[in-house]
Design an enzyme around this catalytic site. Sequence first.
Site, mmCIF file in Angstrom:
data_model
loop_
_atom_site.group_PDB
_atom_site.id
_atom_site.type_symbol
_atom_site.label_atom_id
_atom_site.label_comp_id
_atom_site.label_asym_id
_atom_site.label_seq_id
_atom_site.Cartn_x
_atom_site.Cartn_y
_atom_site.Cartn_z
ATOM 1 N N ASP A 61 0.859 -1.183 0.000
ATOM 2 C CA ASP A 61 0.000 0.000 0.000
ATOM 3 C C ASP A 61 0.894 1.232 0.000
ATOM 4 O O ASP A 61 1.145 1.860 1.028
ATOM 5 C CB ASP A 61 -0.932 -0.008 1.210
ATOM 6 C CG ASP A 61 -2.058 1.011 1.054
ATOM 7 O OD1 ASP A 61 -2.032 1.770 0.060
ATOM 8 O OD2 ASP A 61 -2.942 1.044 1.915
ATOM 9 N N ASN A 116 -7.424 -2.057 7.795
ATOM 10 C CA ASN A 116 -7.285 -1.144 8.937
ATOM 11 C C ASN A 116 -7.532 0.317 8.554
ATOM 12 O O ASN A 116 -7.182 1.215 9.307
ATOM 13 C CB ASN A 116 -5.916 -1.317 9.596
ATOM 14 C CG ASN A 116 -4.774 -0.981 8.652
ATOM 15 O OD1 ASN A 116 -5.002 -0.685 7.481
ATOM 16 N ND2 ASN A 116 -3.553 -1.024 9.152
ATOM 17 N N HIS A 122 3.167 6.802 5.405
ATOM 18 C CA HIS A 122 3.965 5.890 6.221
ATOM 19 C C HIS A 122 4.396 4.608 5.492
ATOM 20 O O HIS A 122 4.871 3.678 6.126
ATOM 21 C CB HIS A 122 3.335 5.608 7.595
ATOM 22 C CG HIS A 122 1.926 5.134 7.608
ATOM 23 N ND1 HIS A 122 0.961 5.668 8.434
ATOM 24 C CD2 HIS A 122 1.300 4.173 6.927
ATOM 25 C CE1 HIS A 122 -0.183 5.050 8.243
ATOM 26 N NE2 HIS A 122 -0.009 4.130 7.341
ATOM 27 N N GLY A 175 -4.036 5.456 16.925
ATOM 28 C CA GLY A 175 -4.054 4.269 17.778
ATOM 29 C C GLY A 175 -4.958 3.222 17.159
ATOM 30 O O GLY A 175 -5.472 3.395 16.056
ATOM 31 N N SER A 182 -5.319 8.255 20.032
ATOM 32 C CA SER A 182 -4.331 8.532 18.991
ATOM 33 C C SER A 182 -3.490 9.697 19.493
ATOM 34 O O SER A 182 -3.876 10.385 20.443
ATOM 35 C CB SER A 182 -5.012 8.922 17.679
ATOM 36 O OG SER A 182 -5.734 7.843 17.151
ATOM 37 N N HIS A 202 4.404 4.871 13.314
ATOM 38 C CA HIS A 202 3.235 5.202 12.491
ATOM 39 C C HIS A 202 1.920 4.808 13.144
ATOM 40 O O HIS A 202 0.853 5.020 12.575
ATOM 41 C CB HIS A 202 3.343 4.544 11.124
ATOM 42 C CG HIS A 202 2.899 3.103 11.068
ATOM 43 N ND1 HIS A 202 3.329 2.151 11.952
ATOM 44 C CD2 HIS A 202 2.060 2.465 10.211
ATOM 45 C CE1 HIS A 202 2.773 0.993 11.643
ATOM 46 N NE2 HIS A 202 1.995 1.150 10.597
#
Lengths: 131, 483
Positions: free
Chosen positions: B98, B205, B331, B381, B387, B406
């Site tokens: 990704d 995710n 990331h 998070g 987070s 990340h």
Amino acid sequence: MFEEIEHTADYAVRVRGTDLRELFVEAARGMNALTGGRPGQPSRCRELVLEAPDAETLLVSWLEELVFLMEVEGEIVDQFEILGLTPTSLKARLTGGPAVDVDKAVKAVTFHELAIRETGDGYETTIVFDV
Amino acid sequence: MVDRSAFGKISEYVWEVPRSFRDDMRVPARLYASSEMLGAAISDKTAQQLVNMATLPGAVRWAAAMPDAHQGYGFCIGGVLATRLPDGVISPGGVGYDINCGVRLLRSELEQEAVGPHMQELMTSIDRKCPSGVGKGGKLRITGKELDQLLVEGAGWALKKGYARPEDLERTESGGRIAGALPSKLSPRAKNRGVPQVGTLGAGNHFVEVDVVEEVLDEEASSAFGLWPGQVVVQIHTGSRGLGHQVASDYVKRFQGAVRKYGIRLPDRELVCAPFDSPEGKDYFGAMCAAANYAFSNRQVLTHWVRQSFQEILSAHTSDWDLHQVYDIAHNIAKVETHSVDGEEVKLCVHRKGATRAFGPGFGELPAEYRSVGQPVLVPGSMGTASWVMVGTERSMELSFGSSCHGAGRSMSRTKAKKTVWGSDLLKQLEGEGIVVRAGSMAGLAEEAPVAYKDVDMVVEVVHNIGLARKVARLRPLGVMKG
């Protein structure tokens, strides 16, 4: 046969086959099982011809065809008729249909520690998928 | 096998496998972690993969793994490796599938009290406007020619089409466009996968999350970023979708031949690589930049639709419904950067796989209002947990080529998570905590359960204490939408 094995971030499947044909078919079935999907109607049949420099690359290419069919054509294949297979070439007839009940996407097939090993009973490999 | 005895303790939270550990290592392998995190890295393949990274030709200083590191394939997730140009290598497996998966943070001018009563409607609207889930295409209809423009212009394409504001691009890593994109180096398959997915979240995710700023720990940086306690903010986490995955797949396969051509021996076929200035290296870099630009554009289009949802639901109650970009960072990427190595300024190809850039104060690319404090570092998070917003430091330049963590990082396999957690139970639990959830798949929800991740607060604590980045603000979720 295939079995899902532990991987912290993604999916991994251990596949066994009495010969290369069975190994390739079981790998495809194992990948399908991860997605939870099945083919609906109408069914569709297509032929596939692949070449690769070695058996591992051929296996990745084979599974990638199914990933692409699923994502772009929205189609799941569940019948795999291998018409010819060497470590560097494959010809197959695929039968499937529109994907139904898919709740997980396999996005890519990795080469991570990929090796097709000969065992006393045939062949074995472990494939890690990006999900 | 890389076990505990392979690691020497350099200092608190800094562990190193020396180059002498294995003949094929070209540099040491460094893990930034607590003692507990080190144990986890050894128990799965994280440490092994970190050591494998250190074998890539042209590697400088050390291969590094961030405190959120976990097992991946090829590189570990949370891995950072820099190679010296022009002949150091670039590795598609060192970027991941990704390409430019990343996070964007938007801030509102609203307090939680103003948004809270409307959260159900707001999350429903976001769920409706932002296409998500397995195999779901987007609402945009673009031609192949437009896709090629998007691949070169990145978020600039979205600006031209009315999905962005100039300040969004100023507050995006690399201005939302990495120079050097070569659309001609993408396969027709990659483009076929990319055309229908512009402006889609995907599954796994990836998420859109509405949060409240729970606590501010650095007044100067939070003030520069426009963050204050009680404020409602939004995070968007997604990447380059099927297009990026196809680019990675195509080049990992092509590079199987390149390693033979260049006589490169590697411990794992997923690590395949080619010299940066070789034809293969140049082609991959051009394709990777194009995929990265697709991801910037993708997050930008989603931003537009999240803004529409805020307007649709909140404009009847307040004139201050708008969202302003704080920052957008990649990331999963490889970038050409200049760093100081052994007292010399050298051009490097910095691979960050599950790691973010974390440049400190004075970095010229940053918008003027951030330049004196440093680059925002966004650390989402796990679902339902906190987070963090952090800020880059000068120290990260010495430790990790200006890189940081990340996210929380997984600690439990998806297989085990599915067996441990029922999606419907988790949904009830999150709703019991006052978090509004919109999820396309209960099985997918279960795999992303908080129990499957490390404690993000612990990860951030280690990052902060080492000095990879500094804590700025902690966010608490109010609503999450997942594919």
